[in-house]
Design a protein around this motif. Sequence first.
Motif, PDB file in Angstrom:
ATOM      1  N   GLY A 108      -4.758  45.993  -2.023  1.00 43.53           N
ATOM      2  CA  GLY A 108      -6.059  46.261  -1.413  1.00 43.53           C
ATOM      3  C   GLY A 108      -6.666  45.138  -1.539  1.00 43.53           C
ATOM      4  O   GLY A 108      -7.994  45.378  -0.974  1.00 43.53           O
ATOM      5  N   LEU A 112      -8.440  42.120   0.482  1.00 49.77           N
ATOM      6  CA  LEU A 112      -9.026  41.688   1.629  1.00 49.77           C
ATOM      7  C   LEU A 112      -9.284  40.045   1.678  1.00 49.77           C
ATOM      8  O   LEU A 112      -9.242  39.760   2.850  1.00 49.77           O
ATOM      9  CB  LEU A 112     -10.220  42.411   1.969  1.00 49.77           C
ATOM     10  CG  LEU A 112      -9.981  44.016   2.152  1.00 49.77           C
ATOM     11  CD1 LEU A 112     -11.169  44.642   2.306  1.00 49.77           C
ATOM     12  CD2 LEU A 112      -8.959  44.472   2.933  1.00 49.77           C
ATOM     13  N   TYR A 113      -9.782  39.561   0.734  1.00 53.27           N
ATOM     14  CA  TYR A 113     -10.017  38.218   0.819  1.00 53.27           C
ATOM     15  C   TYR A 113     -10.003  37.602  -0.610  1.00 53.27           C
ATOM     16  O   TYR A 113      -9.584  38.482  -1.786  1.00 53.27           O
ATOM     17  CB  TYR A 113     -11.285  37.839   1.248  1.00 53.27           C
ATOM     18  CG  TYR A 113     -12.540  38.695   0.688  1.00 53.27           C
ATOM     19  CD1 TYR A 113     -13.001  38.212  -0.647  1.00 53.27           C
ATOM     20  CD2 TYR A 113     -12.774  40.068   1.403  1.00 53.27           C
ATOM     21  CE1 TYR A 113     -13.908  39.097  -0.998  1.00 53.27           C
ATOM     22  CE2 TYR A 113     -13.712  40.734   0.782  1.00 53.27           C
ATOM     23  CZ  TYR A 113     -14.397  40.434  -0.543  1.00 53.27           C
ATOM     24  OH  TYR A 113     -15.407  40.993  -1.117  1.00 53.27           O
ATOM     25  N   GLN A 129     -11.119  33.738   3.578  1.00 51.44           N
ATOM     26  CA  GLN A 129     -11.638  34.925   4.216  1.00 51.44           C
ATOM     27  C   GLN A 129     -10.585  35.831   4.850  1.00 51.44           C
ATOM     28  O   GLN A 129     -10.834  36.845   5.470  1.00 51.44           O
ATOM     29  CB  GLN A 129     -12.863  34.482   5.108  1.00 51.44           C
ATOM     30  CG  GLN A 129     -13.789  33.833   4.464  1.00 51.44           C
ATOM     31  CD  GLN A 129     -14.953  33.481   5.614  1.00 51.44           C
ATOM     32  OE1 GLN A 129     -15.549  34.153   6.119  1.00 51.44           O
ATOM     33  NE2 GLN A 129     -14.633  32.049   5.817  1.00 51.44           N
ATOM     34  N   GLN A 130      -9.261  35.163   4.766  1.00 49.21           N
ATOM     35  CA  GLN A 130      -8.214  35.793   5.384  1.00 49.21           C
ATOM     36  C   GLN A 130      -8.585  36.192   7.017  1.00 49.21           C
ATOM     37  O   GLN A 130      -8.315  37.038   7.536  1.00 49.21           O
ATOM     38  CB  GLN A 130      -7.969  37.369   4.774  1.00 49.21           C
ATOM     39  CG  GLN A 130      -7.328  37.411   3.432  1.00 49.21           C
ATOM     40  CD  GLN A 130      -5.959  36.696   3.312  1.00 49.21           C
ATOM     41  OE1 GLN A 130      -4.957  37.124   3.658  1.00 49.21           O
ATOM     42  NE2 GLN A 130      -6.026  35.541   2.955  1.00 49.21           N
TER      43      GLN A 130
END
Length: 142
Positions: free
Chosen positions: A68, A70-71, A13-14
């Motif tokens: 781009g 994000l996870y 999930q970063q």
Amino acid sequence: MPVEQIKMLDYVQQLPYVDEELMERFGVDFRMVQLPAATMIGVDIFEEGEYYAFLGRWGSKLHMPKKGGLYFDWVDFPIKETTMSALDNYHWPQPDPVEVNAQLGLQAKALYETTDYALVGSAVIGGGVFEQPARVMGMQNF
């Protein structure tokens, strides 16, 4: 505030660990008692074409776009068919050593004895009983 090196709590999930100085600045009155994310113990991130990738400890492959992204998303699974043979041939991950899990008690004891913060437990697993099987064989097969 100066930017410190980011230590990841959950690569999927970063989600980073929140720095102690930042928590103090915003008056956070609790502290998490938790182990590193189970998905990341002994896992190496590598590049695969246009993606960052890793193989989770359960054998699934995850990708995150380099541009781009994000996870990470699950993209390949070790159990490809819904048969007993596939399950019998699956290589189960090894449990963490007892010493790793014992760190939770030591962490909680240290925070309890040296701070006035409320302690909150977290396992960073979530999703209930259906999430892990879907992560090992994919949503369609599951």
